[in-house]
Design an enzyme around this catalytic site. Structure first.
Site, PDB file in Angstrom:
ATOM      1  N   SER A 139       0.816  -1.223   0.000  1.00  0.00           N
ATOM      2  CA  SER A 139       0.000   0.000   0.000  1.00  0.00           C
ATOM      3  C   SER A 139       0.844   1.264   0.000  1.00  0.00           C
ATOM      4  CB  SER A 139      -0.880  -0.003   1.256  1.00  0.00           C
ATOM      5  OG  SER A 139      -1.437   1.274   1.475  1.00  0.00           O
ATOM      6  N   GLU A 141       0.142   3.636   1.687  1.00  0.00           N
ATOM      7  CA  GLU A 141       0.147   4.064   3.090  1.00  0.00           C
ATOM      8  C   GLU A 141       1.533   3.825   3.714  1.00  0.00           C
ATOM      9  OE1 GLU A 141      -2.447   5.639   4.520  1.00  0.00           O
ATOM     10  OE2 GLU A 141      -1.903   5.507   6.636  1.00  0.00           O
ATOM     11  N   TYR A 163      -1.674   0.337  10.687  1.00  0.00           N
ATOM     12  CA  TYR A 163      -1.932  -0.353   9.415  1.00  0.00           C
ATOM     13  C   TYR A 163      -0.727  -0.217   8.480  1.00  0.00           C
ATOM     14  CZ  TYR A 163      -3.703  -0.851   4.623  1.00  0.00           C
ATOM     15  OH  TYR A 163      -3.854  -1.200   3.304  1.00  0.00           O
TER      16      TYR A 163
HETATM   17  P1  NAP Z   1     -11.455  -4.658   1.812  1.00  0.00           P
HETATM   18  O1  NAP Z   1     -12.618  -4.362   0.928  1.00  0.00           O
HETATM   19  O2  NAP Z   1     -11.424  -4.093   3.182  1.00  0.00           O
HETATM   20  O3  NAP Z   1     -11.337  -6.261   1.920  1.00  0.00           O
HETATM   21  C1  NAP Z   1     -10.551  -6.874   2.906  1.00  0.00           C
HETATM   22  C2  NAP Z   1     -10.704  -8.384   2.805  1.00  0.00           C
HETATM   23  O4  NAP Z   1      -9.876  -9.009   3.813  1.00  0.00           O
HETATM   24  C3  NAP Z   1     -12.127  -8.892   3.025  1.00  0.00           C
HETATM   25  O5  NAP Z   1     -12.440  -9.832   2.042  1.00  0.00           O
HETATM   26  C4  NAP Z   1     -12.047  -9.580   4.399  1.00  0.00           C
HETATM   27  O6  NAP Z   1     -12.907 -10.691   4.475  1.00  0.00           O
HETATM   28  C5  NAP Z   1     -10.604 -10.087   4.372  1.00  0.00           C
HETATM   29  N1  NAP Z   1     -10.099 -10.421   5.695  1.00  0.00           N
HETATM   30  C6  NAP Z   1     -10.137  -9.667   6.832  1.00  0.00           C
HETATM   31  N2  NAP Z   1      -9.614 -10.348   7.876  1.00  0.00           N
HETATM   32  C7  NAP Z   1      -9.232 -11.556   7.382  1.00  0.00           C
HETATM   33  C8  NAP Z   1      -8.647 -12.710   7.971  1.00  0.00           C
HETATM   34  N3  NAP Z   1      -8.346 -12.775   9.291  1.00  0.00           N
HETATM   35  N4  NAP Z   1      -8.394 -13.778   7.186  1.00  0.00           N
HETATM   36  C9  NAP Z   1      -8.713 -13.756   5.874  1.00  0.00           C
HETATM   37  N5  NAP Z   1      -9.286 -12.703   5.259  1.00  0.00           N
HETATM   38  C10 NAP Z   1      -9.551 -11.620   6.005  1.00  0.00           C
HETATM   39  O7  NAP Z   1     -10.092  -4.242   1.104  1.00  0.00           O
HETATM   40  P2  NAP Z   1      -9.810  -3.859  -0.432  1.00  0.00           P
HETATM   41  O8  NAP Z   1     -10.051  -2.412  -0.624  1.00  0.00           O
HETATM   42  O9  NAP Z   1     -10.465  -4.849  -1.305  1.00  0.00           O
HETATM   43  O10 NAP Z   1      -8.220  -4.037  -0.479  1.00  0.00           O
HETATM   44  C11 NAP Z   1      -7.640  -5.299  -0.785  1.00  0.00           C
HETATM   45  C12 NAP Z   1      -6.215  -5.326  -0.238  1.00  0.00           C
HETATM   46  O11 NAP Z   1      -5.455  -4.288  -0.852  1.00  0.00           O
HETATM   47  C13 NAP Z   1      -6.087  -5.104   1.264  1.00  0.00           C
HETATM   48  O12 NAP Z   1      -5.000  -5.880   1.710  1.00  0.00           O
HETATM   49  C14 NAP Z   1      -5.766  -3.634   1.377  1.00  0.00           C
HETATM   50  O13 NAP Z   1      -5.067  -3.375   2.579  1.00  0.00           O
HETATM   51  C15 NAP Z   1      -4.911  -3.448   0.148  1.00  0.00           C
HETATM   52  N6  NAP Z   1      -4.901  -2.104  -0.432  1.00  0.00           N
HETATM   53  C16 NAP Z   1      -6.070  -1.503  -0.755  1.00  0.00           C
HETATM   54  C17 NAP Z   1      -6.064  -0.260  -1.356  1.00  0.00           C
HETATM   55  C18 NAP Z   1      -7.341   0.438  -1.750  1.00  0.00           C
HETATM   56  O14 NAP Z   1      -7.292   1.645  -2.006  1.00  0.00           O
HETATM   57  N7  NAP Z   1      -8.446  -0.268  -1.841  1.00  0.00           N
HETATM   58  C19 NAP Z   1      -4.829   0.371  -1.629  1.00  0.00           C
HETATM   59  C20 NAP Z   1      -3.647  -0.281  -1.298  1.00  0.00           C
HETATM   60  C21 NAP Z   1      -3.689  -1.541  -0.713  1.00  0.00           C
HETATM   61  P3  NAP Z   1     -14.208 -10.817   5.434  1.00  0.00           P
HETATM   62  O15 NAP Z   1     -15.371 -10.898   4.512  1.00  0.00           O
HETATM   63  O16 NAP Z   1     -13.960 -12.108   6.121  1.00  0.00           O
HETATM   64  O17 NAP Z   1     -14.231  -9.646   6.352  1.00  0.00           O
HETATM   65  N1  GDD Z   2     -12.597   7.362   6.054  1.00  0.00           N
HETATM   66  C1  GDD Z   2     -12.699   8.702   6.197  1.00  0.00           C
HETATM   67  N2  GDD Z   2     -13.833   9.230   6.751  1.00  0.00           N
HETATM   68  N3  GDD Z   2     -11.682   9.472   5.773  1.00  0.00           N
HETATM   69  C2  GDD Z   2     -11.803  10.806   5.890  1.00  0.00           C
HETATM   70  C3  GDD Z   2     -12.937  11.405   6.435  1.00  0.00           C
HETATM   71  C4  GDD Z   2     -14.019  10.585   6.906  1.00  0.00           C
HETATM   72  O1  GDD Z   2     -15.050  11.046   7.412  1.00  0.00           O
HETATM   73  N4  GDD Z   2     -12.773  12.769   6.412  1.00  0.00           N
HETATM   74  C5  GDD Z   2     -11.568  12.986   5.869  1.00  0.00           C
HETATM   75  N5  GDD Z   2     -10.978  11.816   5.555  1.00  0.00           N
HETATM   76  C6  GDD Z   2      -9.629  11.663   4.983  1.00  0.00           C
HETATM   77  C7  GDD Z   2      -8.713  10.769   5.828  1.00  0.00           C
HETATM   78  O2  GDD Z   2      -8.197  11.494   6.957  1.00  0.00           O
HETATM   79  C8  GDD Z   2      -7.660  10.396   4.774  1.00  0.00           C
HETATM   80  O3  GDD Z   2      -6.664  11.415   4.727  1.00  0.00           O
HETATM   81  C9  GDD Z   2      -8.437  10.402   3.466  1.00  0.00           C
HETATM   82  O4  GDD Z   2      -9.711  11.010   3.732  1.00  0.00           O
HETATM   83  C10 GDD Z   2      -8.670   9.019   2.869  1.00  0.00           C
HETATM   84  O5  GDD Z   2      -9.219   8.178   3.855  1.00  0.00           O
HETATM   85  P1  GDD Z   2      -9.764   6.697   3.502  1.00  0.00           P
HETATM   86  O6  GDD Z   2     -10.722   6.761   2.368  1.00  0.00           O
HETATM   87  O7  GDD Z   2     -10.241   6.101   4.780  1.00  0.00           O
HETATM   88  O8  GDD Z   2      -8.475   5.941   2.913  1.00  0.00           O
HETATM   89  P2  GDD Z   2      -6.959   5.861   3.405  1.00  0.00           P
HETATM   90  O9  GDD Z   2      -6.139   6.704   2.489  1.00  0.00           O
HETATM   91  O10 GDD Z   2      -6.824   6.098   4.850  1.00  0.00           O
HETATM   92  O11 GDD Z   2      -6.622   4.312   3.172  1.00  0.00           O
HETATM   93  C11 GDD Z   2      -7.057   3.637   1.977  1.00  0.00           C
HETATM   94  O12 GDD Z   2      -6.025   3.716   1.010  1.00  0.00           O
HETATM   95  C12 GDD Z   2      -4.797   3.057   1.357  1.00  0.00           C
HETATM   96  C13 GDD Z   2      -3.816   3.270   0.208  1.00  0.00           C
HETATM   97  O13 GDD Z   2      -3.227   4.550   0.299  1.00  0.00           O
HETATM   98  C14 GDD Z   2      -7.375   2.185   2.370  1.00  0.00           C
HETATM   99  O14 GDD Z   2      -7.951   1.542   1.273  1.00  0.00           O
HETATM  100  C15 GDD Z   2      -6.109   1.435   2.757  1.00  0.00           C
HETATM  101  O15 GDD Z   2      -6.417   0.047   2.956  1.00  0.00           O
HETATM  102  C16 GDD Z   2      -5.088   1.587   1.609  1.00  0.00           C
HETATM  103  O16 GDD Z   2      -3.903   0.873   1.879  1.00  0.00           O
END
Ligand code: NAP
Ligand code: GDD
Length: 349
Positions: A139, A141, A163
């Site tokens: 990520s 992050e 995280y």
């Molecule tokens: P998400 O919607 O939050 O999905 C997370 C998944 O992890 C769910 O299917 C959840 O399954 C599973 N999980 C949670 N705890 C687990 C456990 N103990 N054992 C096995 N599975 C478990 O996340 P996403 O947005 O699809 O992201 C996919 C991956 O990419 C994550 O690793 C996230 O950190 C990473 N990532 C996401 C982003 C983004 O912007 N979306 C960016 C960078 C990296 P349950 O149904 O069991 O809860």
């Molecule tokens: N969730 C949330 N809710 N975020 C808020 C809010 C609110 O009410 N108001 C402002 N924000 C700001 C957060 O402080 C952050 O700076 C930004 O919106 C994005 O927040 P999220 O959408 O929760 O995503 P994230 O950047 O913290 O994390 C996501 O992206 C990562 C990759 O950069 C997640 O998908 C992570 O799993 C992923 O790794």
């Protein structure tokens, strides 16, 4: 004599999440056999997954349970493992730092160990490193308090949340198994990617749902935290294609996947409200309870390596993404038969 080409078999952890569903769809389109790892004895997210995709086979397992992962890899005998499972919501990681470290960090080690054990890879470097290719969902992050902009594969990490720290462990243990055992193990360092399937706790979906609710007269205000944070937001459907491409290369390497653009939460809010014909200033309320103990102020990815080596480019722009999400939530909340199994708001996030 049969001339049938054997299917490529993929095992996806996190199949019930946003990326899991898009990746499963993409791999099925590519002719893969797709298995998903699901946890719990009656996981409510499975029925939601089934609404999108019927052809996925499921195997039980949990990233907290080493034995279950070994059994899953033994049963599925995958060619490729995509480790998407994680506790992925950043604010949750301060409240439950230990479980985040266990699932998001140590879970990566357990999955790598399952592959190593089932592949019969010994205690020292094994040339070729077995047949199972491994993708780790790293990520942006991890960049946290960024040292340079835009961020690329050589930018140092400075994670700002439990995280981010757990993801950084997962990233380095993946690299270490590649270097120690010759495993084909890679990390995609993905910047934020969103879609109509995004969890309602993340800011893009919280805003698109909030806009739809206000537009339809179901709410009057939307409470948000830090509006000045900047992110590089892309479309999840584009990003999962990069995962497959990384595993299709001759050599295992890590790649940054992003758009190269960055917008503030304030710009996102303005655009989302105006898409629905609303003025955000009439509805958005700042809530100090939603600010984070340590913020990541600015993320912007440099996807040059992915463009040059994978031929990958984002297809959906930020503006198209925001319109897609607002229109989808307007349609969803207008339906009389809208799904009751999907949480569409969170009071406390
Ligand atoms: P998400 O919607 O939050 O999905 C997370 C998944 O992890 C769910 O299917 C959840 O399954 C599973 N999980 C949670 N705890 C687990 C456990 N103990 N054992 C096995 N599975 C478990 O996340 P996403 O947005 O699809 O992201 C996919 C991956 O990419 C994550 O690793 C996230 O950190 C990473 N990532 C996401 C982003 C983004 O912007 N979306 C960016 C960078 C990296 P349950 O149904 O069991 O809860
Ligand atoms: N969730 C949330 N809710 N975020 C808020 C809010 C609110 O009410 N108001 C402002 N924000 C700001 C957060 O402080 C952050 O700076 C930004 O919106 C994005 O927040 P999220 O959408 O929760 O995503 P994230 O950047 O913290 O994390 C996501 O992206 C990562 C990759 O950069 C997640 O998908 C992570 O799993 C992923 O790794």
């Amino acid at each position: 004599m049969s001339l049938e080409v054997p299917l490529t078999t993929a095992l996806i952890t996190g199949i019930t999440g946003q990326d899991g569903s898009y990746l499963a769809e993409h791999l099925l389109e590519q002719g893969y056999e797709v298995w998903g790892l699901v946890r719990g004895q009656a996981n409510p997210h499975v029925s939601r997954l089934r609404k999108h995709i019927g052809d996925v086979r499921l195997v039980h397992g949990d990233l907290l349970d080493q034995g279950s992962l070994i059994s899953a890899v033994e049963k599925v005998r995958p060619d490729e493992v995509y480790n998407l499972g994680a506790i992925s919501f950043v604010p949750m990681s301060w409240q439950q730092a230990e479980i985040t470290a266990e699932v998001t960090g140590m879970g990566v080690l357990r999955m790598l160990e399952a592959i190593r054990v089932v592949s019969g890879i010994g205690g020292s470097r094994t040339p070729g490193g077995g047949q199972i290719r491994f993708y780790q969902a790293s990520s942006s992050e991890m960049f946290g308090q960024v040292r340079e902009t835009p961020q690329n594969e050589r930018t140092p990490f400075h994670p700002r949340s439990p995280y981010g720290v757990a993801k950084t462990y997962g990233h380095f243990i993946t690299q270490n198994y590649r270097e120690s055992y010759g495993m084909f193990a890679v990390s995609g360092i993905l910047f934020n990617h969103e879609s109509p399937r995004r969890g309602a706790e993340f800011v893009t979906r919280k805003i698109s749902l909030g806009v739809a609710r206000i537009r339809l007269g179901l709410a009057r205000e939307l409470r948000l935290g830090n509006l000045e944070a900047r992110r590089d937001w892309g479309y999840a459907g584009d990003y999962v294609t990069a995962m497959r491409l990384m595993l299709a290369q001759d050599t295992p390497e890590d790649y940054v996947i992003g758009t190269g653009r960055t917008q503030s939460v304030r710009e996102l809010v303005e655009l989302a409200f105006s898409t629905a014909g609303l003025d955000w200033r009439d509805h958005v309320v700042g809530d100090p309870g939603l600010t984070r103990p340590a913020e990541v102020d600015l993320l912007c990815g440099d996807p040059k390596k992915a463009r040059d080596q994978l031929g990958w480019e984002p297809g959906v722009s930020f503006e198209e993404l925001v319109a897609m999400m607002v229109e989808s939530d307007l349609a969803l909340l207008s339906r009389s038969d809208r799904p009751e199994d999907e949480p569409l708001s969170f009071d406390h996030w």
